[in-house]
Scaffold this motif. Structure first.
Motif, PDB file in Angstrom:
ATOM      1  N   LYS A  91       0.813  -1.220   0.000  1.00 28.00           N
ATOM      2  CA  LYS A  91       0.000   0.000   0.000  1.00 28.00           C
ATOM      3  C   LYS A  91       0.842   1.265   0.000  1.00 28.00           C
ATOM      4  O   LYS A  91       0.362   2.338  -0.322  1.00 28.00           O
ATOM      5  CB  LYS A  91      -0.836   0.047   1.289  1.00 28.00           C
ATOM      6  N   SER A 130      -8.159  -0.856   3.370  1.00 27.01           N
ATOM      7  CA  SER A 130      -8.776  -0.672   2.060  1.00 27.01           C
ATOM      8  C   SER A 130      -7.711  -0.934   0.982  1.00 27.01           C
ATOM      9  O   SER A 130      -6.532  -0.636   1.189  1.00 27.01           O
ATOM     10  CB  SER A 130      -9.340   0.739   1.949  1.00 27.01           C
ATOM     11  N   ASN A 190      -6.339   0.234  -1.632  1.00 23.04           N
ATOM     12  CA  ASN A 190      -5.862   1.324  -2.475  1.00 23.04           C
ATOM     13  C   ASN A 190      -4.420   1.640  -2.101  1.00 23.04           C
ATOM     14  O   ASN A 190      -3.978   1.305  -1.005  1.00 23.04           O
ATOM     15  CB  ASN A 190      -6.724   2.570  -2.215  1.00 23.04           C
ATOM     16  N   SER A 227     -10.346   5.016  -1.671  1.00 21.02           N
ATOM     17  CA  SER A 227     -10.538   3.574  -1.483  1.00 21.02           C
ATOM     18  C   SER A 227     -11.123   2.970  -2.757  1.00 21.02           C
ATOM     19  O   SER A 227     -11.754   3.657  -3.550  1.00 21.02           O
ATOM     20  CB  SER A 227     -11.498   3.313  -0.324  1.00 21.02           C
ATOM     21  N   HIS A 244      -6.021  11.814   2.594  1.00 21.79           N
ATOM     22  CA  HIS A 244      -6.690  10.562   2.338  1.00 21.79           C
ATOM     23  C   HIS A 244      -7.652  10.700   1.184  1.00 21.79           C
ATOM     24  O   HIS A 244      -8.109  11.793   0.917  1.00 21.79           O
ATOM     25  CB  HIS A 244      -7.540  10.258   3.566  1.00 21.79           C
TER      26      HIS A 244
HETATM   27 MG    MG Z   1      -8.085   3.118   3.916  1.00 21.10          MG
END
Ligand code: MG
Ligand code: TXA
Length: 349
Positions: A58, A145, A147, A153, A237
């Motif tokens: 990630k 998540s 992503n 996400s 985010h």
């Molecule tokens: Mg997340």
């Protein structure tokens, strides 16, 4: 690493295929899979090496704890030191489903999985593919998540491919998710349980079961001095690559402001985008105008949000404006994600 793609249907899950996916997890590999909220990037939650791999795939800071996913109520006690009565009540009503609860962790859970914390976040998803995978993996799957860190996400397998192709062993395509926003997180280690991340299970729904519930005040604020209780909530985010601003106010004033801004930006050669609702769609002039659906349909807005933010990226939109979803009954979950995507830029007109 070559990523294997597996298409599965929730209605008839291919037993042999899901067993193969489970084996990958048991052997320390990574599998992206659908849940009812967003896609998850799964690894064996009890294997520290797997958690380290998740962080690497990630590009996520390793102080940001992972959620442990289970598929049976009997798998909760071994993970935690104690189960408060309030948590049992919530589990009875909302599990399996889009609710994550935080407990004091047991020694079974490696610190690599909890980002060094003495607490553990546990979720029991309702998606059948997720449940079958967790079962075949041995019962405990850590999954953030699916992503790349900082990006919206993922709500379908194509998004997972965009972000994780070549970085995970397998991506399971179970179609688009039902909810589209991550689970509600509630901290059960506090005297009064506290919502750390808003989601489909609203404060009102939780209070109907528990009486009073608190809300982490950093959920909608841009106050950098106040550290959010969920470490992940402090990072920029859900962000599209372009520059997003939320515009709040009367419908006509919002449209007039956004159109004026877009006109000026387009004159400078910038590609502009607007995120709006069906009711106002035709009033906007920008290079790319996208609707989340009817303003009344908050479920549709939740489902569409991350997909539409990603579409602006694909279209190389440089500057975007979004209508506000403040005041909507489910609006807190949507606004929380939107405000983060916008780096808390909001204009009131
Ligand atoms: Mg997340
Ligand atoms: O819907 C969901 O919850 C999805 C799907 C895949 O289940 N998962 C998800 O995970 O959104 P992630 O890692 O993207 O977000 C988890 C959030 C982060 O903000 C993290 O900091 C917080 O949960 N969290 C995890 N464990 C925690 C803990 N022990 N204490 C406080 N916050 C915690």
């Amino acid at each position: 690493m070559k990523t294997e793609y597996l298409k599965l249907s929730e209605e008839s899950i291919d037993e042999e295929a899901i067993a193969r996916a489970g084996r990958i997890l048991q052997e320390g590999g990574l599998v992206a899979f659908p849940t009812e909220t967003v896609y998850g990037l799964g690894g064996d939650a009890l294997n520290p090496a797997s958690s380290r791999k998740i962080y690497a795939a990630k590009g996520r800071p390793s102080d940001n704890p992972l959620i442990v996913h289970i598929c049976r109520m009997k798998d909760l006690p071994p993970l935690v030191e104690e189960i408060p009565d309030a948590a049992l009540k919530l589990a009875k009503v909302f599990w399996p489903g889009p609710l994550t609860m935080i407990f004091k962790k047991s020694d079974l859970v490696p610190l690599e999985t909890t980002g060094g914390l003495s607490t553990v976040a546990v979720r029991f998803p309702s998606n059948r593919i997720a449940a079958a995978l967790i079962d075949k993996a041995g019962g405990f799957v850590a999954a953030p998540s699916a992503n790349r860190s900082g990006r919206p996400s993922t709500t379908n397998a194509d998004h997972c491919r965009e972000d994780l192709d070549g970085r995970v062993d397998m991506i399971i395509d179970g179609g688009p998710v039902q909810i589209g926003l991550e689970s509600t997180i509630i901290d059960m280690t506090e005297e009064t349980p506290m919502i750390l991340r808003p989601g489909k299970i609203s404060r009102k729904m939780l209070e109907e079961v528990l009486g009073t519930v608190e809300v982490d005040r950093t959920i909608l604020s841009s106050d950098d001095a106040a550290a959010p209780r969920a470490p992940g909530m402090k990072y920029r985010h859900y962000a599209p690559r372009g520059y997003l601003t939320i515009v709040d106010g009367e419908r006509e004033a919002v449209a007039a402001y956004i159109n004026r801004e877009c006109e000026g930006l387009r004159a400078k050669g910038m590609k502009t985008g607007v995120l709006c609702t069906d009711e106002t769609f035709s009033s906007y002039h920008a290079d790319s105008v996208k609707s989340t659906g009817s303003r009344q349909d908050e479920d549709a807005a939740g489902r569409a949000l991350f997909r539409l933010l990603r579409e602006f990226d694909t279209e190389d939109v440089q500057v975007m404006f979004s209508e506000s979803f403040e005041g909507a009954s489910d609006g807190q979950a949507i606004m929380n994600r939107l405000m983060k995507a916008a780096g808390h830029r909001m204009v009131r007109v």
